[in-house]
Design a protein around this motif. Structure first.
Motif, PDB file in Angstrom:
ATOM      1  N   PHE A   1       2.558  -4.048  -5.646  1.00 20.32           N
ATOM      2  CA  PHE A   1       3.217  -4.666  -4.732  1.00 20.32           C
ATOM      3  C   PHE A   1       2.532  -5.239  -3.488  1.00 20.32           C
ATOM      4  CE2 PHE A   1       2.386  -0.040  -3.844  1.00 20.32           C
ATOM      5  CZ  PHE A   1       1.817  -0.148  -2.328  1.00 20.32           C
ATOM      6  N   VAL A   2       1.159  -4.953  -3.638  1.00 23.47           N
ATOM      7  CA  VAL A   2       0.155  -5.824  -2.731  1.00 23.47           C
ATOM      8  C   VAL A   2      -0.058  -7.126  -2.646  1.00 23.47           C
ATOM      9  CG1 VAL A   2      -2.096  -5.493  -1.939  1.00 23.47           C
ATOM     10  CG2 VAL A   2      -1.006  -3.594  -2.421  1.00 23.47           C
ATOM     11  N   LYS A   3       0.189  -7.680  -1.598  1.00 23.23           N
ATOM     12  CA  LYS A   3       0.101  -9.104  -1.399  1.00 23.23           C
ATOM     13  C   LYS A   3      -1.459  -9.545  -1.219  1.00 23.23           C
ATOM     14  CE  LYS A   3       4.692 -10.062  -1.173  1.00 23.23           C
ATOM     15  NZ  LYS A   3       4.861  -8.592  -1.594  1.00 23.23           N
ATOM     16  N   ASP A   4      -1.922  -8.979  -0.142  1.00 23.97           N
ATOM     17  CA  ASP A   4      -3.308  -9.358   0.314  1.00 23.97           C
ATOM     18  C   ASP A   4      -4.456  -8.087  -0.032  1.00 23.97           C
ATOM     19  OD1 ASP A   4      -5.765  -9.572   1.684  1.00 23.97           O
ATOM     20  OD2 ASP A   4      -4.877 -10.598   3.291  1.00 23.97           O
ATOM     21  N   ARG A   5      -5.079  -8.337  -1.041  1.00 21.53           N
ATOM     22  CA  ARG A   5      -5.618  -7.461  -1.875  1.00 21.53           C
ATOM     23  C   ARG A   5      -6.881  -6.697  -1.001  1.00 21.53           C
ATOM     24  NH1 ARG A   5     -10.212  -6.636  -5.396  1.00 21.53           N
ATOM     25  NH2 ARG A   5      -9.582  -5.580  -7.159  1.00 21.53           N
ATOM     26  N   GLN A   6      -7.575  -7.687  -0.523  1.00 16.53           N
ATOM     27  CA  GLN A   6      -8.789  -7.201   0.362  1.00 16.53           C
ATOM     28  C   GLN A   6      -8.496  -6.335   1.627  1.00 16.53           C
ATOM     29  OE1 GLN A   6     -11.894  -7.109  -0.947  1.00 16.53           O
ATOM     30  NE2 GLN A   6     -12.014  -5.442   0.898  1.00 16.53           N
ATOM     31  N   GLN A   7      -7.131  -6.904   2.372  1.00 20.45           N
ATOM     32  CA  GLN A   7      -6.667  -6.163   3.282  1.00 20.45           C
ATOM     33  C   GLN A   7      -6.216  -4.896   3.079  1.00 20.45           C
ATOM     34  OE1 GLN A   7      -4.708  -7.726   6.743  1.00 20.45           O
ATOM     35  NE2 GLN A   7      -4.883  -5.680   7.029  1.00 20.45           N
ATOM     36  N   PHE A   8      -5.624  -4.826   1.911  1.00 21.70           N
ATOM     37  CA  PHE A   8      -4.992  -3.480   1.457  1.00 21.70           C
ATOM     38  C   PHE A   8      -6.254  -2.414   1.228  1.00 21.70           C
ATOM     39  CE2 PHE A   8      -3.252  -0.485  -1.871  1.00 21.70           C
ATOM     40  CZ  PHE A   8      -2.296  -0.254  -0.912  1.00 21.70           C
ATOM     41  N   ILE A   9      -7.271  -2.990   0.468  1.00 19.39           N
ATOM     42  CA  ILE A   9      -8.349  -2.203   0.364  1.00 19.39           C
ATOM     43  C   ILE A   9      -9.078  -1.411   1.389  1.00 19.39           C
ATOM     44  CG2 ILE A   9     -10.833  -1.891  -0.877  1.00 19.39           C
ATOM     45  CD1 ILE A   9      -9.542  -3.878  -3.059  1.00 19.39           C
TER      46      ILE A   9
END
Ligand code: NBP
Length: 476
Positions: free
Chosen positions: A311-319
């Protein structure tokens, strides 16, 4: 007798502790109920130092120089009492009995009192680090009298883990203080592991990637503020492939976690002392929930599974968000754990130095982490710190991470991923931080239905309102 210290109970922990002592040059008396264990220790490792084995308890006691120091390393509970009962008639005034097993601190308080009345010292000592720690340097948390520590301190400090030249051992405080602190340490370990597990769950579902890919993320985290033994081994476990099936190890392991008791003890004690250790409690309950297989099966069959993959759009931001949420939640878990230590210390008059506890947890034990240095500094700056959360370094770290924390808890709720430790830690933080809480309404309700009275913000005293009458206020 010529031995400087004795160990009775030579299963895996006692055996390794005895070897550690011998490797550090101490002459170690050995005893085990079943003698073959003693024999195999001497046969396998006799060349590591000076061992003085005895088959009978009487010979064992006689083989020790006085005042005697005897470590008991048997199964916690009744077996420990059995060994103490057998040992005590053979001892003389001033001898020291040390229980290094995982005893409940209340048992330790009872045993200390009983032995004190007989002129003996009883030291309940927490030992953390498992088999590996016992052999190569554990974190040691001895309670008992200051006098007993004069003899034991130099021995324990030399076999403990060393960090920057400082041994991971300090006299924690009288009677049950050592086992109490060990209990809270284990509780914190529960919270730490649950938080890591939630971070993994979020990353795996959110990013829709394999455990091996998540291992890389944890490896990277281990070079920053989160650097710790648990993060390091998380990467190893995530990367592991099952030899039999070729599947990720995590996918062939049953998703039910055990809780052997110390988490439960910690939560029980916190309830008694009125300390909100929500992170540790949620971690303990999360293990219980995982073990309720029948209920889980029924619920899984009843309810739709939300589409939570990728469901994540912005991978780096989520990490980055998960990392910051993990760090902030970890700060909360430790803040709560140290509050618990303070509450126990105040209740039982132990005068535990919290900074010293953070110091001796830096090596040897499961929760060893870079982060503990920051806790040491926080208590050095202000020994009576109200909460770790308000120490400047942690306050800044949490403030910096709070937006990430909220995004993660919201995302988890939206996707239907359970994050009890992340969520409850955030709720705890908000509860602590918020200027007004709805507890005023609770006071009002209690006064309304039960005349329990309330306090006001603008004047001292207790008050009661005639709710069923003219609604006038009276001083109670
Ligand atoms: P166990 O907890 O498996 O206990 C086995 C030992 O207890 C054997 O030496 C056994 O003697 C002895 N024993 C028993 Br059981 N009942 C006895 C009795 N009535 N009288 C005399 N001896 C008795 O050993 P362990 O796994 O080495 O753990 C020892 C302690 O360390 C426990 O309290 C445990 O909770 C704690 N522990 C701590 C950590 C840690 O990380 N700190 C890890 C693991 C364990 P036998 O050989 O004759 O049967």
């Amino acid at each position: 007798g010529t031995a400087q210290i004795g160990v009775t109970g030579l299963a895996v922990m006692g055996r390794n502790l005895a070897r550690n002592l011998a490797r550090h040059g101490f002459r170690v008396a050995l005893h085990n109920r079943t003698h073959s264990r003693t024999e195999s220790l001497v046969a396998d490792h006799g060349d590591e130092g000076t061992f003085v084995p005895s088959e009978g308890l009487q010979d064992f006691v006689a083989s020790l120089e006085r005042p005697r120091a005897i470590i008991i390393m048997v199964k916690a509970g009744q077996p420990t009492d059995d060994v103490i009962d057998e040992l005590v008639p053979l001892l003389e005034e001033g001898d020291i009995v040390i229980d290094c097993g995982n005893a409940h601190y209340a048992d330790t308080r009872r045993r200390e009192k009983e032995l004190k009345d007989k002129g003996l010292h009883f030291v309940g000592s927490g030992v953390s680090g498992g088999e590996e720690g016992a052999l190569n340097g554990p974190s040691i948390m001895p309670g008992g009298s200051a006098e007993s520590y004069q003899k034991l301190g130099p021995i324990f400090e030399s076999i403990a883990a060393q960090v920057d030249g400082t041994p991971c051992c300090v006299h924690v405080g009288p009677d049950g203080a050592g086992h109490f602190v060990k209990m809270v340490h284990n509780g914190i370990e529960y919270a730490d592991m649950q938080l890591i597990a939630e971070a993994y769950d979020l990353l795996r579902s959110g990013l829709g990637v394999s455990p091996a890919e998540i291992a890389e993320i944890f490896k990277e985290w281990n070079s920053g503020d989160l650097e710790s033994f648990l993060i390091e081994i998380t990467a190893d476990v995530l990367a592991h492939i099952d030899a039999e099936t070729g599947e990720p190890f995590l996918d062939v392991v049953l998703d039910q976690a055990e809780q052997k008791g110390t988490g439960r003890w910690t939560v029980q004690s916190a309830l008694d002392l009125g300390v909100p250790i929500t992170g540790i409690a949620e971690a303990t309950f999360a293990r219980s929930l995982s073990g309720h297989a029948e209920q889980r099966k029924a619920a899984a069959a009843t309810f739709d599974q939300p589409a939570d993959e990728g469901f994540v759009k912005d991978r780096q931001q989520f990490i980055d968000d998960v990392r910051k949420a993990l760090y902030a939640s970890k700060v909360v878990a430790y803040a709560q754990g140290f509050d618990h230590i303070k509450a126990g210390s105040d209740e039982f008059g132990w005068d535990v130095d919290r900074g010293a506890m953070a110091t001796i947890w830096r090596g040897g034990c499961i929760i060893r982490a870079r982060f503990l240095n920051r806790i040491v500094e926080a208590y050095a700056d202000k020994p009576e710190l109200e909460s770790l959360l308000v120490a400047p370094y942690f306050a800044e770290a949490v403030s910096d991470g709070v937006d990430s924390w909220r995004r993660i808890v919201a995302a988890a709720a939206q996707a239907g991923i359970p994050t009890p430790a992340f969520s409850s830690s955030l709720a705890y933080f908000d509860g602590l931080r918020r200027k007004r809480l709805p507890a005023a309404l609770i006071q009002g309700l209690r006064d309304n239905f039960g005349a329990h009275t309330y306090q006001r913000v603008d004047k001292p005293g207790s008050f009661h309102t005639l709710w069923a009458g003219d609604a006038s206020e009276h001083e109670a």
